[in-house]
Design a protein around this motif. Structure first.
Motif, PDB file in Angstrom:
ATOM      1  N   LEU A 100       0.815  -1.217   0.000  1.00 23.97           N
ATOM      2  CA  LEU A 100       0.000   0.000   0.000  1.00 23.97           C
ATOM      3  C   LEU A 100       0.847   1.265   0.000  1.00 23.97           C
ATOM      4  CD1 LEU A 100      -2.828  -0.978   2.528  1.00 23.97           C
ATOM      5  CD2 LEU A 100      -2.959  -0.884   0.034  1.00 23.97           C
ATOM      6  N   SER A 101       2.136   1.164   0.368  1.00 19.71           N
ATOM      7  CA  SER A 101       2.994   2.347   0.382  1.00 19.71           C
ATOM      8  C   SER A 101       3.405   2.794  -1.023  1.00 19.71           C
ATOM      9  CB  SER A 101       4.246   2.077   1.215  1.00 19.71           C
ATOM     10  OG  SER A 101       5.072   1.100   0.596  1.00 19.71           O
ATOM     11  N   VAL A 102       3.227   1.931  -2.021  1.00 19.39           N
ATOM     12  CA  VAL A 102       3.589   2.284  -3.392  1.00 19.39           C
ATOM     13  C   VAL A 102       2.551   3.258  -3.942  1.00 19.39           C
ATOM     14  CG1 VAL A 102       4.041   1.392  -5.709  1.00 19.39           C
ATOM     15  CG2 VAL A 102       4.692   0.047  -3.705  1.00 19.39           C
ATOM     16  N   ASP A 103       3.032   4.329  -4.557  1.00 24.15           N
ATOM     17  CA  ASP A 103       2.137   5.349  -5.096  1.00 24.15           C
ATOM     18  C   ASP A 103       1.223   4.745  -6.159  1.00 24.15           C
ATOM     19  OD1 ASP A 103       2.605   8.558  -6.798  1.00 24.15           O
ATOM     20  OD2 ASP A 103       0.889   7.680  -5.752  1.00 24.15           O
ATOM     21  N   ARG A 104      -0.050   5.000  -6.017  1.00 22.75           N
ATOM     22  CA  ARG A 104      -1.029   4.453  -6.956  1.00 22.75           C
ATOM     23  C   ARG A 104      -0.827   4.997  -8.362  1.00 22.75           C
ATOM     24  NH1 ARG A 104      -3.975  -0.151  -6.909  1.00 22.75           N
ATOM     25  NH2 ARG A 104      -5.726   0.026  -8.360  1.00 22.75           N
ATOM     26  N   GLY A 105      -0.324   6.227  -8.460  1.00 20.56           N
ATOM     27  CA  GLY A 105      -0.133   6.817  -9.769  1.00 20.56           C
ATOM     28  C   GLY A 105       0.893   6.081 -10.612  1.00 20.56           C
ATOM     29  N   VAL A 150       6.474  -2.516  -8.138  1.00 17.33           N
ATOM     30  CA  VAL A 150       5.870  -2.686  -6.819  1.00 17.33           C
ATOM     31  C   VAL A 150       6.877  -3.211  -5.805  1.00 17.33           C
ATOM     32  CG1 VAL A 150       4.065  -3.866  -5.521  1.00 17.33           C
ATOM     33  CG2 VAL A 150       3.586  -3.018  -7.824  1.00 17.33           C
ATOM     34  N   VAL A 151       7.534  -4.327  -6.119  1.00 18.35           N
ATOM     35  CA  VAL A 151       8.419  -4.966  -5.142  1.00 18.35           C
ATOM     36  C   VAL A 151       9.584  -4.071  -4.727  1.00 18.35           C
ATOM     37  CG1 VAL A 151       9.991  -6.905  -4.761  1.00 18.35           C
ATOM     38  CG2 VAL A 151       7.740  -7.288  -5.804  1.00 18.35           C
ATOM     39  N   PRO A 152      10.342  -3.449  -5.659  1.00 21.08           N
ATOM     40  CA  PRO A 152      11.461  -2.616  -5.206  1.00 21.08           C
ATOM     41  C   PRO A 152      11.056  -1.473  -4.284  1.00 21.08           C
ATOM     42  CG  PRO A 152      11.652  -3.079  -7.555  1.00 21.08           C
ATOM     43  CD  PRO A 152      10.294  -3.551  -7.136  1.00 21.08           C
ATOM     44  N   ILE A 193       9.068  -2.576   3.751  1.00 23.23           N
ATOM     45  CA  ILE A 193       8.961  -3.894   4.366  1.00 23.23           C
ATOM     46  C   ILE A 193      10.211  -4.251   5.160  1.00 23.23           C
ATOM     47  CG2 ILE A 193       8.830  -6.369   3.829  1.00 23.23           C
ATOM     48  CD1 ILE A 193       6.980  -5.685   1.524  1.00 23.23           C
ATOM     49  N   VAL A 194      11.397  -3.926   4.613  1.00 24.27           N
ATOM     50  CA  VAL A 194      12.650  -4.405   5.215  1.00 24.27           C
ATOM     51  C   VAL A 194      12.836  -3.937   6.655  1.00 24.27           C
ATOM     52  CG1 VAL A 194      15.163  -4.228   5.057  1.00 24.27           C
ATOM     53  CG2 VAL A 194      13.827  -4.786   3.036  1.00 24.27           C
ATOM     54  N   PRO A 195      12.653  -2.654   7.009  1.00 26.03           N
ATOM     55  CA  PRO A 195      12.848  -2.276   8.412  1.00 26.03           C
ATOM     56  C   PRO A 195      11.952  -3.040   9.379  1.00 26.03           C
ATOM     57  CG  PRO A 195      12.764  -0.336   7.021  1.00 26.03           C
ATOM     58  CD  PRO A 195      12.338  -1.486   6.162  1.00 26.03           C
ATOM     59  N   ALA A 228      17.337   1.127  -0.798  1.00 26.55           N
ATOM     60  CA  ALA A 228      17.170   2.583  -0.756  1.00 26.55           C
ATOM     61  C   ALA A 228      17.894   3.280  -1.897  1.00 26.55           C
ATOM     62  CB  ALA A 228      17.676   3.128   0.577  1.00 26.55           C
ATOM     63  N   ARG A 229      18.550   2.519  -2.768  1.00 27.66           N
ATOM     64  CA  ARG A 229      19.245   3.128  -3.899  1.00 27.66           C
ATOM     65  C   ARG A 229      18.248   3.830  -4.818  1.00 27.66           C
ATOM     66  NH1 ARG A 229      22.288  -1.781  -6.535  1.00 27.66           N
ATOM     67  NH2 ARG A 229      20.135  -2.546  -6.307  1.00 27.66           N
ATOM     68  N   GLY A 230      18.562   5.059  -5.177  1.00 28.82           N
ATOM     69  CA  GLY A 230      17.693   5.829  -6.062  1.00 28.82           C
ATOM     70  C   GLY A 230      16.550   6.515  -5.355  1.00 28.82           C
ATOM     71  N   ALA A 231      16.461   6.366  -4.025  1.00 25.73           N
ATOM     72  CA  ALA A 231      15.362   7.017  -3.306  1.00 25.73           C
ATOM     73  C   ALA A 231      15.601   8.512  -3.154  1.00 25.73           C
ATOM     74  CB  ALA A 231      15.184   6.369  -1.928  1.00 25.73           C
ATOM     75  N   THR A 232      16.886   8.936  -3.134  1.00 28.39           N
ATOM     76  CA  THR A 232      17.216  10.346  -3.000  1.00 28.39           C
ATOM     77  C   THR A 232      18.173  10.744  -4.123  1.00 28.39           C
ATOM     78  OG1 THR A 232      19.076   9.829  -1.525  1.00 28.39           O
ATOM     79  CG2 THR A 232      16.945  10.276  -0.495  1.00 28.39           C
ATOM     80  N   ARG A 233      18.171  12.019  -4.462  1.00 24.92           N
ATOM     81  CA  ARG A 233      19.043  12.526  -5.518  1.00 24.92           C
ATOM     82  C   ARG A 233      20.486  12.683  -5.038  1.00 24.92           C
ATOM     83  NH1 ARG A 233      15.328  17.317  -8.300  1.00 24.92           N
ATOM     84  NH2 ARG A 233      13.599  15.962  -8.963  1.00 24.92           N
TER      85      ARG A 233
END
Length: 317
Positions: A188-193, A213-215, A221-223, A291-296
């Motif tokens: 559910l945390s994945v953006d619906r858009g 979805v999975v990445p 999920i991991v924490p 978390a790779r690619g989560a921040t610039r």
């Protein structure tokens, strides 16, 4: 009549010296004496606690060192690790099924999943273990057949489920309920858009699940899954009431004979600390991977990278 002196150009005005640069303003950090006082008090209390543990003869550190790598203790540790891995792996497999049912549009599947999670999250784990251990008193035989009709296969439950199998079943069913909620929350945390954009591009469901979805869900999920893993490791200690030879039960057998309760409990405590620390380090690097690619700005350096940079800085200085 104008003279030659009248048509001569006027002398250029003298240039004024440039103004002196203003002195740079020094940025002074705000003094926080309260924080330093609190840090000093905390360090003092920590030093007192460590000193009391080391100097207290009641811990019997010699006995702890003798039994820390004893064969019976290591066998109990191996069973504890096996129970943790087995119950968590099976729990996440079954939890994925429950999470899928919970997110389904079918009201029957949603209701069954919700009821299962409600029951197993609402009852204490010890009660569940004791219930499964005494299942023979409630169901002397288990059968497979038509409901309210004839049975094609029956099995007697007396001595069918031993203590170890009971521990696996009970802990697995418990972890399944928690894993289902963890997986559902991650999905559910994945953006619906993003799902709508993938559908507009004509991507298949399997590719959307695997690449989108999975990445992204794994970051959520991991924490929580790491906390579940550590909790499952410590939660296996309750199987000692069923006489399962885990780590805690192994040290209990020793101190019931030698009456060295405190040092044997310290042996179990230290092993739990060691294994939990290893699992925490592994969780840290797994979180960095997803978390790779989560921040610039990229990922922050790891503790090893910071230590290496500090060492290089000292050597060059």
């Amino acid at each position: 009549m104008a003279t030659p002196q009248d048509v001569l150009p006027a002398p250029a005005p003298s240039k004024a010296p440039p103004p002196a640069p203003a002195p740079e303003a020094r940025i002074v950090a705000r003094r926080r004496p309260g924080q330093w006082i609190a840090a000093a008090v905390a360090l003092l209390l920590a030093a007192m606690a460590v000193s009391s543990v080391i100097r207290n003869r009641a811990f019997q550190w010699g006995v702890v060192a003798d039994w820390f790598t004893a064969r019976s203790v290591l066998d109990g540790l191996a069973l504890t690790l096996w129970l943790t891995a087995a119950t968590l792996a099976l729990g996440f497999v079954l939890g994925t099924v429950l999470a899928t049912m919970r997110l389904s549009t079918n009201p029957v599947l949603r209701t069954i999943s919700w009821v299962y999670i409600w029951i197993f999250r609402s009852t204490p784990p010890l009660v569940q273990l004791l219930f499964f251990f005494n299942i023979g008193a409630l169901y002397p035989t288990l059968g497979l057949g038509i409901p309210f009709g004839p049975e094609f296969l029956t099995v007697k439950t007396v001595n069918l489920i031993g203590p170890t199998l009971t521990a696996v079943i009970g802990l697995t069913l418990l972890e399944t309920a928690y894993a289902a909620e963890v997986i559902r929350g991650g999905i559910l945390s994945v953006d619906r858009g993003q799902l709508e954009a993938a559908a507009a591009l004509g991507l298949g469901r399997w590719r959307v699940l695997r690449r989108i979805v999975v990445p992204q869900a794994m970051r959520a999920i991991v924490p929580t899954a790491g906390n579940m893993l550590i909790g499952a490791l410590k939660g296996t200690s309750i199987v000692s009431v069923l006489a399962v030879s885990d780590l805690l039960y192994s040290v209990q057998l020793v101190y019931l004979q030698s009456y060295q309760v405190i040092p044997m409990l310290m042996v179990a405590t230290l092993w739990y600390l060691v294994v939990t620390t290893v699992l925490s380090v592994g969780q840290y690097y797994v979180e960095r991977h997803f978390a790779r690619g989560a921040t610039r700005d990229g990922l922050p350096p790891t503790p090893l990278q910071r230590a290496r940079a500090a060492l290089i800085k000292v050597v060059r200085a």
